[in-house]
Design a protein around this motif. Structure first.
Motif, PDB file in Angstrom:
ATOM      1  N   ARG A  49      40.177  23.006  30.875  1.00 20.84           N
ATOM      2  CA  ARG A  49      39.660  24.125  31.668  1.00 20.84           C
ATOM      3  C   ARG A  49      40.268  25.477  31.276  1.00 20.84           C
ATOM      4  O   ARG A  49      40.087  26.472  31.966  1.00 20.84           O
ATOM      5  CB  ARG A  49      39.890  23.875  33.161  1.00 20.84           C
ATOM      6  N   LEU A  50      40.959  25.501  30.137  1.00 17.33           N
ATOM      7  CA  LEU A  50      41.594  26.738  29.681  1.00 17.33           C
ATOM      8  C   LEU A  50      40.566  27.826  29.419  1.00 17.33           C
ATOM      9  O   LEU A  50      40.735  28.977  29.819  1.00 17.33           O
ATOM     10  CB  LEU A  50      42.410  26.459  28.412  1.00 17.33           C
ATOM     11  N   SER A  51      39.476  27.485  28.744  1.00 17.04           N
ATOM     12  CA  SER A  51      38.464  28.475  28.377  1.00 17.04           C
ATOM     13  C   SER A  51      37.868  29.150  29.608  1.00 17.04           C
ATOM     14  O   SER A  51      37.758  30.382  29.665  1.00 17.04           O
ATOM     15  CB  SER A  51      37.361  27.807  27.552  1.00 17.04           C
ATOM     16  N   ASP A  52      37.505  28.348  30.611  1.00 17.12           N
ATOM     17  CA  ASP A  52      36.913  28.916  31.830  1.00 17.12           C
ATOM     18  C   ASP A  52      37.894  29.829  32.548  1.00 17.12           C
ATOM     19  O   ASP A  52      37.509  30.891  33.057  1.00 17.12           O
ATOM     20  CB  ASP A  52      36.470  27.791  32.776  1.00 17.12           C
ATOM     21  N   GLU A  53      39.170  29.430  32.593  1.00 17.29           N
ATOM     22  CA  GLU A  53      40.165  30.245  33.288  1.00 17.29           C
ATOM     23  C   GLU A  53      40.343  31.596  32.614  1.00 17.29           C
ATOM     24  O   GLU A  53      40.387  32.640  33.276  1.00 17.29           O
ATOM     25  CB  GLU A  53      41.511  29.521  33.343  1.00 17.29           C
ATOM     26  N   LEU A  54      40.425  31.593  31.288  1.00 18.71           N
ATOM     27  CA  LEU A  54      40.616  32.850  30.570  1.00 18.71           C
ATOM     28  C   LEU A  54      39.411  33.770  30.743  1.00 18.71           C
ATOM     29  O   LEU A  54      39.557  34.978  30.948  1.00 18.71           O
ATOM     30  CB  LEU A  54      40.862  32.575  29.084  1.00 18.71           C
ATOM     31  N   LYS A  55      38.213  33.202  30.667  1.00 20.87           N
ATOM     32  CA  LYS A  55      37.006  34.019  30.813  1.00 20.87           C
ATOM     33  C   LYS A  55      36.907  34.627  32.207  1.00 20.87           C
ATOM     34  O   LYS A  55      36.425  35.754  32.378  1.00 20.87           O
ATOM     35  CB  LYS A  55      35.765  33.169  30.521  1.00 20.87           C
ATOM     36  N   GLN A  56      37.372  33.904  33.200  1.00 19.50           N
ATOM     37  CA  GLN A  56      37.269  34.385  34.581  1.00 19.50           C
ATOM     38  C   GLN A  56      38.355  35.401  34.933  1.00 19.50           C
ATOM     39  O   GLN A  56      38.116  36.328  35.710  1.00 19.50           O
ATOM     40  CB  GLN A  56      37.348  33.197  35.551  1.00 19.50           C
ATOM     41  N   HIS A  57      39.550  35.228  34.373  1.00 17.72           N
ATOM     42  CA  HIS A  57      40.687  36.002  34.871  1.00 17.72           C
ATOM     43  C   HIS A  57      41.292  37.001  33.893  1.00 17.72           C
ATOM     44  O   HIS A  57      41.891  37.986  34.330  1.00 17.72           O
ATOM     45  CB  HIS A  57      41.791  35.042  35.342  1.00 17.72           C
ATOM     46  N   LEU A  58      41.173  36.766  32.589  1.00 15.84           N
ATOM     47  CA  LEU A  58      41.888  37.635  31.646  1.00 15.84           C
ATOM     48  C   LEU A  58      41.368  39.068  31.693  1.00 15.84           C
ATOM     49  O   LEU A  58      42.155  40.021  31.741  1.00 15.84           O
ATOM     50  CB  LEU A  58      41.782  37.088  30.223  1.00 15.84           C
ATOM     51  N   ASN A  59      40.061  39.241  31.674  1.00  7.54           N
ATOM     52  CA  ASN A  59      39.500  40.596  31.704  1.00  7.54           C
ATOM     53  C   ASN A  59      39.912  41.324  32.989  1.00  7.54           C
ATOM     54  O   ASN A  59      40.292  42.505  32.954  1.00  7.54           O
ATOM     55  CB  ASN A  59      37.973  40.534  31.604  1.00  7.54           C
ATOM     56  N   GLN A  60      39.866  40.611  34.107  1.00  3.53           N
ATOM     57  CA  GLN A  60      40.255  41.213  35.387  1.00  3.53           C
ATOM     58  C   GLN A  60      41.737  41.589  35.388  1.00  3.53           C
ATOM     59  O   GLN A  60      42.118  42.672  35.842  1.00  3.53           O
ATOM     60  CB  GLN A  60      39.959  40.240  36.523  1.00  3.53           C
ATOM     61  N   THR A  61      42.566  40.701  34.874  1.00  2.66           N
ATOM     62  CA  THR A  61      44.007  40.969  34.825  1.00  2.66           C
ATOM     63  C   THR A  61      44.316  42.186  33.967  1.00  2.66           C
ATOM     64  O   THR A  61      45.110  43.057  34.353  1.00  2.66           O
ATOM     65  CB  THR A  61      44.755  39.743  34.265  1.00  2.66           C
ATOM     66  N   MET A  62      43.678  42.260  32.802  1.00  2.00           N
ATOM     67  CA  MET A  62      43.944  43.372  31.891  1.00  2.00           C
ATOM     68  C   MET A  62      43.413  44.696  32.446  1.00  2.00           C
ATOM     69  O   MET A  62      44.094  45.720  32.386  1.00  2.00           O
ATOM     70  CB  MET A  62      43.322  43.080  30.525  1.00  2.00           C
ATOM     71  N   SER A  63      42.198  44.677  33.002  1.00  2.00           N
ATOM     72  CA  SER A  63      41.587  45.933  33.444  1.00  2.00           C
ATOM     73  C   SER A  63      42.189  46.465  34.748  1.00  2.00           C
ATOM     74  O   SER A  63      42.249  47.672  34.960  1.00  2.00           O
ATOM     75  CB  SER A  63      40.076  45.747  33.615  1.00  2.00           C
ATOM     76  N   GLU A  64      42.685  45.570  35.606  1.00  2.00           N
ATOM     77  CA  GLU A  64      43.190  46.003  36.906  1.00  2.00           C
ATOM     78  C   GLU A  64      44.696  46.211  36.952  1.00  2.00           C
ATOM     79  O   GLU A  64      45.195  46.946  37.808  1.00  2.00           O
ATOM     80  CB  GLU A  64      42.791  44.991  37.992  1.00  2.00           C
ATOM     81  N   ASN A  65      45.433  45.565  36.058  1.00  2.00           N
ATOM     82  CA  ASN A  65      46.890  45.594  36.161  1.00  2.00           C
ATOM     83  C   ASN A  65      47.605  46.328  35.037  1.00  2.00           C
ATOM     84  O   ASN A  65      48.802  46.620  35.158  1.00  2.00           O
ATOM     85  CB  ASN A  65      47.437  44.159  36.232  1.00  2.00           C
ATOM     86  N   TYR A  66      46.913  46.596  33.936  1.00  2.00           N
ATOM     87  CA  TYR A  66      47.587  47.234  32.795  1.00  2.00           C
ATOM     88  C   TYR A  66      48.128  48.610  33.183  1.00  2.00           C
ATOM     89  O   TYR A  66      47.421  49.447  33.759  1.00  2.00           O
ATOM     90  CB  TYR A  66      46.630  47.357  31.611  1.00  2.00           C
ATOM     91  N   ALA A  67      49.400  48.837  32.854  1.00  2.00           N
ATOM     92  CA  ALA A  67      50.081  50.110  33.078  1.00  2.00           C
ATOM     93  C   ALA A  67      50.088  50.534  34.542  1.00  2.00           C
ATOM     94  O   ALA A  67      50.141  51.726  34.849  1.00  2.00           O
ATOM     95  CB  ALA A  67      49.449  51.214  32.221  1.00  2.00           C
ATOM     96  N   GLN A  68      50.072  49.542  35.439  1.00  2.00           N
ATOM     97  CA  GLN A  68      50.118  49.855  36.871  1.00  2.00           C
ATOM     98  C   GLN A  68      51.524  49.598  37.415  1.00  2.00           C
ATOM     99  O   GLN A  68      52.259  48.748  36.890  1.00  2.00           O
ATOM    100  CB  GLN A  68      49.092  49.004  37.628  1.00  2.00           C
ATOM    101  N   PRO A  69      51.923  50.329  38.456  1.00  2.00           N
ATOM    102  CA  PRO A  69      53.257  50.129  39.043  1.00  2.00           C
ATOM    103  C   PRO A  69      53.463  48.678  39.497  1.00  2.00           C
ATOM    104  O   PRO A  69      52.576  48.094  40.132  1.00  2.00           O
ATOM    105  CB  PRO A  69      53.257  51.084  40.247  1.00  2.00           C
ATOM    106  N   GLY A  70      54.591  48.108  39.152  1.00  2.00           N
ATOM    107  CA  GLY A  70      54.905  46.731  39.533  1.00  2.00           C
ATOM    108  C   GLY A  70      54.315  45.686  38.615  1.00  2.00           C
ATOM    109  O   GLY A  70      54.529  44.487  38.810  1.00  2.00           O
ATOM    110  N   ALA A  71      53.544  46.112  37.609  1.00  2.00           N
ATOM    111  CA  ALA A  71      52.909  45.147  36.692  1.00  2.00           C
ATOM    112  C   ALA A  71      53.443  45.333  35.274  1.00  2.00           C
ATOM    113  O   ALA A  71      52.694  45.188  34.293  1.00  2.00           O
ATOM    114  CB  ALA A  71      51.395  45.309  36.726  1.00  2.00           C
ATOM    115  N   GLU A  72      54.722  45.635  35.170  1.00  2.00           N
ATOM    116  CA  GLU A  72      55.316  45.896  33.854  1.00  2.00           C
ATOM    117  C   GLU A  72      55.235  44.675  32.942  1.00  2.00           C
ATOM    118  O   GLU A  72      55.018  44.804  31.729  1.00  2.00           O
ATOM    119  CB  GLU A  72      56.782  46.329  34.002  1.00  2.00           C
ATOM    120  N   ALA A  73      55.414  43.479  33.524  1.00  2.00           N
ATOM    121  CA  ALA A  73      55.366  42.256  32.716  1.00  2.00           C
ATOM    122  C   ALA A  73      53.981  42.058  32.104  1.00  2.00           C
ATOM    123  O   ALA A  73      53.853  41.667  30.936  1.00  2.00           O
ATOM    124  CB  ALA A  73      55.737  41.043  33.578  1.00  2.00           C
TER     125      ALA A  73
END
Length: 260
Positions: free
Chosen positions: A118-142
């Motif tokens: 289920r790796l492929s489905d998880e990445l397709k569902q969450h990676l874009n959201q994680t990158m677009s919503e959390n990149y360079a945001q306060p508290g999301a340094e990791a």
């Protein structure tokens, strides 16, 4: 004559099993070192990418392998001492430990295999959201560091393509200074290089970072699963040899008591 022959045969079997268990313990240690090494390598070398995953199954599989590998090192020592001294109580403990480690490594292998499916489905569902919503945001340094490393290591830009960044919180904010993509997308990173998203300046990879990360994690999950299940099968061999050795020791003890 017949009794003496049976006694000699029993002694011969006991000696053979003792040497077989010594050989097994050597293979056991090698397998334990492999399990421990794969677990530590997965967490240390790939720890940055773990923050990009929606579930912790990948990390849990690695932690289980580290636990199992550590137990193998200790159990192998106990096994050697038990075989040398032919102590039935230690051998029983060794046998029980082998079964416990077998179950632990089997769980790690199965978890890795299930997550692989289920790796492929998880990445397709969450990676874009994680990158677009959390990149360079306060508290999301990791996550920011993980995305930057991901794009540089795999020479990719965006989850599916570089255009994904146009809808991100970071690019739409004043902090981006009118960049079209983060600087980590650039083939040669310089200040504000993300202002241009031309293929000569940024990475344009078919399938984006999702494809690259999926293949990378899938390969490592296969290694985790293969090592976990492979060493677990080795445990069964050891448990069988130990059970046979215990049986012979108990039988010899009964024969000695009967001859008194």
């Amino acid at each position: 004559m017949s009794t003496a022959f049976k006694d000699d045969q029993g002694d011969w079997l006991t000696v053979c099993l003792k040497y077989l268990l010594f050989v097994f313990n050597f293979l056991f240690w090698v397998g334990g070192a492999a399990v421990l090494g794969v677990g530590v390598w997965t967490l240390v070398e790939k720890s940055d990418y773990l923050s990009l995953l929606a579930s912790s199954t990948f990390a849990v599989s690695a932690y289980i392998l580290i636990l199992a590998g550590s137990l193998v090192v200790v159990t192998g020592f106990v096994g050697c001492c038990a075989v040398i001294r032919e102590q039935k109580s230690c051998l029983s403990t060794y046998f029980s430990c082998l079964l416990v480690i077998f179950l632990i490594e089997l769980v790690a292998g199965v978890l890795a295999y299930v997550y692989y499916q289920r790796l492929s489905d998880e990445l397709k569902q969450h990676l874009n959201q994680t990158m677009s919503e959390n990149y360079a945001q306060p508290g999301a340094e990791a996550i920011t560091l993980a995305v930057d490393r991901l794009q540089q290591d795999f020479k990719c830009c965006g989850s599916n393509n570089s255009g994904d960044w146009l809808q991100s919180v970071y690019i739409e904010s004043p902090e981006s200074q009118d960049r079209l993509v983060p600087d980590s997308c650039c083939k040669t990173i310089t200040p504000l290089c993300g202002l241009r998203d031309h293929p000569s300046n940024v990475y344009k990879v078919e399938g984006g970072c999702i494809t690259k990360l999926e293949q990378f994690l899938a390969d490592h999950l296969l290694v985790i699963g293969a090592v976990g299940i492979g060493v677990a099968c080795l445990q069964l061999v050891g448990a069988f040899l130990t059970a046979c050795f215990l049986y012979l020791l108990y039988k010899e003890e009964e024969d000695d008591l009967a001859s008194l």
